[in-house]
Design a protein around this motif. Structure first.
Motif, PDB file in Angstrom:
ATOM      1  N   GLY A 291       5.747 159.741   2.368  1.00 24.15           N
ATOM      2  CA  GLY A 291       6.435 158.975   3.383  1.00 24.15           C
ATOM      3  C   GLY A 291       5.640 157.787   3.887  1.00 24.15           C
ATOM      4  O   GLY A 291       6.207 156.838   4.432  1.00 24.15           O
ATOM      5  N   CYS A 292       4.325 157.812   3.710  1.00 25.54           N
ATOM      6  CA  CYS A 292       3.503 156.682   4.154  1.00 25.54           C
ATOM      7  C   CYS A 292       3.892 155.399   3.432  1.00 25.54           C
ATOM      8  O   CYS A 292       3.782 154.302   3.990  1.00 25.54           O
ATOM      9  CB  CYS A 292       2.029 156.964   3.899  1.00 25.54           C
ATOM     10  SG  CYS A 292       1.457 158.581   4.414  1.00 25.54           S
ATOM     11  N   HIS A 293       4.299 155.514   2.156  1.00 29.61           N
ATOM     12  CA  HIS A 293       4.582 154.341   1.336  1.00 29.61           C
ATOM     13  C   HIS A 293       6.065 154.173   1.003  1.00 29.61           C
ATOM     14  O   HIS A 293       6.508 153.059   0.758  1.00 29.61           O
ATOM     15  CB  HIS A 293       3.804 154.427   0.013  1.00 29.61           C
ATOM     16  CG  HIS A 293       2.322 154.379   0.182  1.00 29.61           C
ATOM     17  ND1 HIS A 293       1.638 153.211   0.418  1.00 29.61           N
ATOM     18  CD2 HIS A 293       1.376 155.353   0.143  1.00 29.61           C
ATOM     19  CE1 HIS A 293       0.344 153.467   0.520  1.00 29.61           C
ATOM     20  NE2 HIS A 293       0.160 154.757   0.356  1.00 29.61           N
ATOM     21  N   ARG A 294       6.798 155.251   0.977  1.00 29.34           N
ATOM     22  CA  ARG A 294       8.181 155.194   0.477  1.00 29.34           C
ATOM     23  C   ARG A 294       9.150 154.901   1.611  1.00 29.34           C
ATOM     24  O   ARG A 294       9.822 155.795   2.146  1.00 29.34           O
ATOM     25  CB  ARG A 294       8.540 156.507  -0.210  1.00 29.34           C
ATOM     26  CG  ARG A 294       9.721 156.380  -1.148  1.00 29.34           C
ATOM     27  CD  ARG A 294       9.854 157.599  -2.018  1.00 29.34           C
ATOM     28  NE  ARG A 294      10.823 157.387  -3.073  1.00 29.34           N
ATOM     29  CZ  ARG A 294      11.067 158.261  -4.041  1.00 29.34           C
ATOM     30  NH1 ARG A 294      10.399 159.406  -4.074  1.00 29.34           N
ATOM     31  NH2 ARG A 294      11.963 158.007  -4.961  1.00 29.34           N
ATOM     32  N   GLN A 295       9.223 153.630   1.985  1.00 30.86           N
ATOM     33  CA  GLN A 295      10.118 153.210   3.063  1.00 30.86           C
ATOM     34  C   GLN A 295      10.995 152.036   2.612  1.00 30.86           C
ATOM     35  O   GLN A 295      11.382 151.192   3.409  1.00 30.86           O
ATOM     36  CB  GLN A 295       9.294 152.806   4.290  1.00 30.86           C
ATOM     37  CG  GLN A 295       8.457 153.917   4.886  1.00 30.86           C
ATOM     38  CD  GLN A 295       9.308 155.010   5.510  1.00 30.86           C
ATOM     39  OE1 GLN A 295      10.455 154.790   5.881  1.00 30.86           O
ATOM     40  NE2 GLN A 295       8.743 156.197   5.628  1.00 30.86           N
ATOM     41  N   THR A 301       5.776 153.985  -4.864  1.00 30.51           N
ATOM     42  CA  THR A 301       4.938 155.045  -5.441  1.00 30.51           C
ATOM     43  C   THR A 301       3.680 154.411  -6.037  1.00 30.51           C
ATOM     44  O   THR A 301       3.543 154.310  -7.257  1.00 30.51           O
ATOM     45  CB  THR A 301       5.705 155.827  -6.517  1.00 30.51           C
ATOM     46  OG1 THR A 301       6.201 154.900  -7.506  1.00 30.51           O
ATOM     47  CG2 THR A 301       6.882 156.578  -5.907  1.00 30.51           C
ATOM     48  N   PRO A 302       2.742 153.983  -5.202  1.00 31.06           N
ATOM     49  CA  PRO A 302       1.538 153.316  -5.726  1.00 31.06           C
ATOM     50  C   PRO A 302       0.657 154.285  -6.494  1.00 31.06           C
ATOM     51  O   PRO A 302       0.575 155.476  -6.172  1.00 31.06           O
ATOM     52  CB  PRO A 302       0.842 152.834  -4.454  1.00 31.06           C
ATOM     53  CG  PRO A 302       1.321 153.761  -3.386  1.00 31.06           C
ATOM     54  CD  PRO A 302       2.730 154.122  -3.748  1.00 31.06           C
ATOM     55  N   ALA A 303       0.008 153.759  -7.533  1.00 32.15           N
ATOM     56  CA  ALA A 303      -0.936 154.558  -8.307  1.00 32.15           C
ATOM     57  C   ALA A 303      -2.263 154.641  -7.572  1.00 32.15           C
ATOM     58  O   ALA A 303      -2.658 153.715  -6.860  1.00 32.15           O
ATOM     59  CB  ALA A 303      -1.123 153.948  -9.694  1.00 32.15           C
ATOM     60  N   TRP A 304      -2.956 155.757  -7.759  1.00 32.73           N
ATOM     61  CA  TRP A 304      -4.202 156.007  -7.043  1.00 32.73           C
ATOM     62  C   TRP A 304      -5.247 154.941  -7.312  1.00 32.73           C
ATOM     63  O   TRP A 304      -5.989 154.541  -6.428  1.00 32.73           O
ATOM     64  CB  TRP A 304      -4.732 157.388  -7.432  1.00 32.73           C
ATOM     65  CG  TRP A 304      -5.990 157.776  -6.737  1.00 32.73           C
ATOM     66  CD1 TRP A 304      -7.208 157.996  -7.292  1.00 32.73           C
ATOM     67  CD2 TRP A 304      -6.150 158.000  -5.333  1.00 32.73           C
ATOM     68  NE1 TRP A 304      -8.125 158.346  -6.326  1.00 32.73           N
ATOM     69  CE2 TRP A 304      -7.498 158.349  -5.113  1.00 32.73           C
ATOM     70  CE3 TRP A 304      -5.290 157.928  -4.244  1.00 32.73           C
ATOM     71  CZ2 TRP A 304      -7.991 158.632  -3.858  1.00 32.73           C
ATOM     72  CZ3 TRP A 304      -5.784 158.207  -2.981  1.00 32.73           C
ATOM     73  CH2 TRP A 304      -7.126 158.564  -2.797  1.00 32.73           C
ATOM     74  N   ASN A 305      -5.324 154.462  -8.543  1.00 31.50           N
ATOM     75  CA  ASN A 305      -6.314 153.446  -8.907  1.00 31.50           C
ATOM     76  C   ASN A 305      -5.712 152.049  -8.970  1.00 31.50           C
ATOM     77  O   ASN A 305      -6.333 151.132  -9.495  1.00 31.50           O
ATOM     78  CB  ASN A 305      -6.948 153.781 -10.266  1.00 31.50           C
ATOM     79  CG  ASN A 305      -7.959 154.907 -10.140  1.00 31.50           C
ATOM     80  OD1 ASN A 305      -8.211 155.401  -9.051  1.00 31.50           O
ATOM     81  ND2 ASN A 305      -8.516 155.326 -11.261  1.00 31.50           N
ATOM     82  N   GLU A 306      -4.517 151.861  -8.439  1.00 32.13           N
ATOM     83  CA  GLU A 306      -3.872 150.563  -8.468  1.00 32.13           C
ATOM     84  C   GLU A 306      -4.600 149.604  -7.532  1.00 32.13           C
ATOM     85  O   GLU A 306      -4.915 149.956  -6.400  1.00 32.13           O
ATOM     86  CB  GLU A 306      -2.411 150.714  -8.031  1.00 32.13           C
ATOM     87  CG  GLU A 306      -1.549 149.500  -8.270  1.00 32.13           C
ATOM     88  CD  GLU A 306      -0.088 149.809  -7.985  1.00 32.13           C
ATOM     89  OE1 GLU A 306       0.667 148.857  -7.708  1.00 32.13           O
ATOM     90  OE2 GLU A 306       0.287 150.993  -8.040  1.00 32.13           O
ATOM     91  N   PRO A 307      -4.874 148.369  -7.992  1.00 31.25           N
ATOM     92  CA  PRO A 307      -5.603 147.430  -7.131  1.00 31.25           C
ATOM     93  C   PRO A 307      -4.839 147.143  -5.846  1.00 31.25           C
ATOM     94  O   PRO A 307      -3.611 147.084  -5.834  1.00 31.25           O
ATOM     95  CB  PRO A 307      -5.717 146.168  -7.995  1.00 31.25           C
ATOM     96  CG  PRO A 307      -5.515 146.645  -9.399  1.00 31.25           C
ATOM     97  CD  PRO A 307      -4.575 147.804  -9.316  1.00 31.25           C
ATOM     98  N   GLY A 308      -5.554 146.988  -4.765  1.00 33.48           N
ATOM     99  CA  GLY A 308      -4.966 146.658  -3.475  1.00 33.48           C
ATOM    100  C   GLY A 308      -5.105 145.181  -3.194  1.00 33.48           C
ATOM    101  O   GLY A 308      -5.468 144.405  -4.079  1.00 33.48           O
ATOM    102  N   PRO A 309      -4.841 144.778  -1.978  1.00 36.52           N
ATOM    103  CA  PRO A 309      -4.413 145.655  -0.888  1.00 36.52           C
ATOM    104  C   PRO A 309      -2.893 145.827  -0.868  1.00 36.52           C
ATOM    105  O   PRO A 309      -2.172 145.109  -1.553  1.00 36.52           O
ATOM    106  CB  PRO A 309      -4.863 144.882   0.363  1.00 36.52           C
ATOM    107  CG  PRO A 309      -4.741 143.443  -0.062  1.00 36.52           C
ATOM    108  CD  PRO A 309      -5.119 143.407  -1.519  1.00 36.52           C
ATOM    109  N   MET A 310      -2.422 146.800  -0.073  1.00 36.03           N
ATOM    110  CA  MET A 310      -1.001 146.966   0.129  1.00 36.03           C
ATOM    111  C   MET A 310      -0.519 145.944   1.149  1.00 36.03           C
ATOM    112  O   MET A 310      -1.178 145.696   2.159  1.00 36.03           O
ATOM    113  CB  MET A 310      -0.702 148.380   0.621  1.00 36.03           C
ATOM    114  CG  MET A 310      -1.087 149.489  -0.346  1.00 36.03           C
ATOM    115  SD  MET A 310      -0.131 149.482  -1.881  1.00 36.03           S
ATOM    116  CE  MET A 310       1.476 149.978  -1.279  1.00 36.03           C
TER     117      MET A 310
END
Length: 528
Positions: A291-295, A301-310
């Motif tokens: 729920g932190c990301h899926r709004q 659904t970001p990948a754990w090692n996906e470059p940031g920032p959000m």
């Protein structure tokens, strides 16, 4: 006993043998000296030459001349991935000694000593019990690797023959009867200085006082790829002023490594309070569905090692789809007026859409912070909340009170509330209206509309003069016919104790406020 002559003969033979042995030694070529180690050779040299600034307590630049891992460390932000090859200097030490203000700290002999130490693999020590790489994180013989392969039993089980506590101070357990260190065995806490010693979270997961990944890329180059977004989640940022805790994504851990702790498997168990209900992690794609990301944003659904920032649009659109018009600050406590940045606060990224201060009641947006009364303090709200001449005005008299916070009608006029005058405002056939341009009310029964011979007052919202509260502003004193021309309003014949006389004229008593401005003309204390 041996006779004196026999003893003399024996001593003569020992002396002769010793002399022969020494003569043989003189003919042998000198052997190469033992390769230097950090503990025996390098540390005393560095402490003597560098310890004034880089001592054990609060060393300058965080670099201690007494700590092995500091001396073999890479230059901060180094991209070389580890300690330089044999024959080269450890990069951070080399960089420091190359500085102009550090020239001459070591003489040629001391530099040669350190060069031989590097060429020999930069060992920490050589002892009878452990291999040279036992203290070196880069070595296959590093003690942490050995302990991990045994599920840390030598450190935790004092009954084992190889229990660490048999020789070392600072071990979590110590066999019965062992009261001190063996020989010159160092204390575990000489390296593991954090509270908890070897059992501190930073020992296995982080670096020193930092208890979470990534590990030091110089000493543990293979662990950096698995660090992922730990740092982004566990430090305060403009997106979440309240850092996440380990328990947000992982089950509680035990310091004694019982259960699943330390079994080599990363267990995930999302906390619904922060991550929302039903949070999942896909180990194949390394993506989180929480729920932190899926709004409703671009990267739900970001990948754990996906470059940031959000970014704001990654989790939700700015503004979100079907969002009411108006500034963000009209309904939310933490964004700025444009929605492009956030003020520090605990409400963002908590898996909920919070309005106001997030307490879930009308007071979240209306009223004063921490107050249970939802009345705002803006405009003329206070005058209507506790009128000097009448009963408190219900919110529904001027606004449509939503059954649920999420009702569309609640936000349709954001950032200003929609005004719909009903109830007592429309008594006596009055047709009340509110002009959003002049912010004034007209034809409101509360202010005199519908009274014979009276022109209703047209008060302006937020007028600080208080004129609208004066007697005679809504009706004459006395009112126009058919009201009597008598001015002793306090007569028991008509209004009884609801009106009192004062030097400045009639005033409404506490008993009269319940009947005044209620849309009904009451006589002698009679209610509607």
């Amino acid at each position: 006993m041996m006779a004196r002559g026999a003893r003399a003969l024996a001593w003569a033979r020992i002396v002769a043998g010793t002399a022969a042995l020494c003569a043989a030694c003189a003919e042998v070529r000198p052997v190469a000296s033992v390769a230097p180690t950090f503990e025996r050779d390098v540390r005393p040299t560095l402490e003597a030459r560098c310890g004034q600034c880089h001592g054990a307590r609060r060393p300058a630049a965080g670099w201690s001349a007494s700590r092995f891992t500091d001396v073999i460390a890479c230059v901060p932000a180094s991209t070389d991935g580890g300690v330089p090859d044999a024959g080269a200097w450890p990069s951070r030490l080399a960089a420091a000694l190359a500085r102009p203000d550090h020239q001459g700290l070591l003489d040629d002999a001391q530099r040669a000593l350190i060069a031989r130490w590097i060429a020999g693999g930069a060992p920490a020590a050589r002892g009878a019990m452990h291999p040279p790489g036992f203290s070196d994180p880069r070595s296959a013989d590093f003690h942490a690797r050995s302990l991990r392969s045994q599920r840390w039993a030598p450190m935790l089980d004092a009954t084992r023959a190889e229990a660490c506590g048999r020789c070392h101070e600072g071990s979590p357990t110590r066999p019965a009867g062992v009261t001190g260190a063996a020989g010159d065995a160092p204390s575990c806490t000489s390296c593991h200085e954090q509270p908890g010693g070897p059992l501190s979270c930073g020992t296995c997961h982080g670096d020193g006082e930092r208890a979470t990944p990534p590990r030091d890329p110089c000493l543990f180059p293979g662990t950096s790829p698995s660090a992922g977004a730990h740092e982004a989640h566990l430090r305060a940022s403009p997106l979440h002023a309240s850092p996440f805790t380990c328990e947000t994504c992982h089950p509680s851990r035990t310091a004694d490594f019982t259960g699943s702790h330390g079994d080599g498997v990363v267990d995930l168990a999302f906390d619904a309070e922060r991550a929302g209900d039903g949070g999942t992690y896909d180990p194949a794609t390394r993506t989180c569905t929480v729920g932190c990301h899926r709004q409703g944003g671009a990267r739900p659904t970001p990948a754990w090692n996906e470059p940031g920032p959000m970014r704001c649009n990654d989790c939700h659109s700015s503004p979100p789809a079907n969002h009411p018009r108006g500034e963000c600050v009209a309904c939310h406590a933490e964004p700025d007026a444009t929605g492009s940045s956030l003020r520090p606060g605990p409400l963002h990224l908590n898996a909920r859409v919070d309005l106001g201060n997030g307490n879930g009641t009308c007071t979240a947006c209306h009223g004063r912070t921490g107050d249970t009364d939802p009345w705002p303090e803006t405009g003329s709200h206070t005058a209507h909340r506790a009128p000097s001449g009448g009963a408190p005005v219900a919110c529904a008299t001027c606004h449509t009170v939503p059954a649920r916070t999420e009702d569309p009608s609640h936000f349709e006029a954001a950032p200003r509330a929609a005004v719909r005058l009903t109830g007592a405002a429309g008594a006596r056939g009055a047709r009340p209206m509110y002009d959003t341009t002049t912010r004034s009310c007209a034809e409101v029964a509360c202010h005199g509309a519908g009274l014979a011979g009276t022109r209703a007052d047209v008060p302006t919202w937020g007028d600080p003069s208080g004129v609208a509260r004066r007697c005679g502003q809504c009706h004459g004193v006395p009112p126009a016919p058919p009201h009597t021309t008598r001015t002793d309003c306090a007569s028991l014949i008509c209004h009884g104790g609801e009106v009192a006389l004062s030097p400045s004229g009639p005033v409404i008593t506490a008993a009269g406020r319940a009947l005044h401005q209620n849309g009904v003309i009451d006589f002698a204390g009679a209610g509607p």
